[in-house]
Design an enzyme around this catalytic site. Sequence first.
Site, PDB file in Angstrom:
ATOM      1  CB  CYS A   1     -49.717   7.991  57.778  1.00  0.00           C
ATOM      2  SG  CYS A   1     -48.552   7.917  58.239  1.00  0.00           S
TER       3      CYS A   1
ATOM      4  CD  GLU B   1     -50.361  10.617  61.054  1.00  0.00           C
ATOM      5  OE1 GLU B   1     -51.276  10.095  61.604  1.00  0.00           O
ATOM      6  OE2 GLU B   1     -49.097  10.349  60.094  1.00  0.00           O
TER       7      GLU B   1
ATOM      8  CE  LYS C   1     -52.829   6.639  60.269  1.00  0.00           C
ATOM      9  NZ  LYS C   1     -51.495   6.869  61.242  1.00  0.00           N
TER      10      LYS C   1
END
Length: 262
Positions: A149, A44, A115
Amino acid sequence: MTDLKLALLQCTSQPGDVLGNLQRLDHAAADAAAAGAHLLVTPEMFLTGYNIGATQAKVLAEATDGPRAQAVAAIARQHQIAIVFGHPEHDAADHIFNTAQCVDAQGHTLGTYRKTHLFGALDRSMFAPGAGDEPLFELHGWKLGLLICYDVEFPENTRRLALQGADLVVVPTANMADFDFVAQHLVPTRAYENQLFVAYANFCGREGDLAYGGLSCVAAPDGAGLVQAGRDTELLLADVTQAGLAAGRALNGHLAQCRMGE
């Protein structure tokens, strides 16, 4: 569809060192290509570092076709390998997103993802949440989806991609050592319950006050862990196969029996 060889780069974070990170990416791409990999996955926010703060995130944010993405595209072309990389991205309204992007071996952007689930005060101070409506994209006949994540810890995210027909979900991450459960148990569960492969690429070592857990992994549709890294820098290789995909999908009927949307 052909079988795919994946390469996951587990490494320390070098916050703010974009040129240095591009050099590291170049070296990793050369090594991955030499090993026969079709796709290299980085952690990430690899190109800028994750623990950089809101001011730096804003300064370093670029568009998905900006100079940083063009540099990655050149690396992909040079080594003839597709690459998933993370960086801060801004839109036309100057919102900043935590973005993962995939380019193919010709340097063309195949897909991007912002995200959706921001973890903790650091994430929320730097980024706006994405909408989670990005489509799947194809690589060598495989249908791929991206998460980042914390996103994979919400079952709805992987299930959404599975219901769209994903064969492989790629997850760049910056997960801390306190949350080893995710790599060791949750990622294989996501693969099993959605009948697809999941590739999870993490940082290791320290970045400021964060201590990353490593344990990058690839899980198969039957829930088996194909490979898992340790705690240190490593280029992790894994084969995801048509036979493995078919066997996992023959094992159970989760997707066919799913009643979401009825």
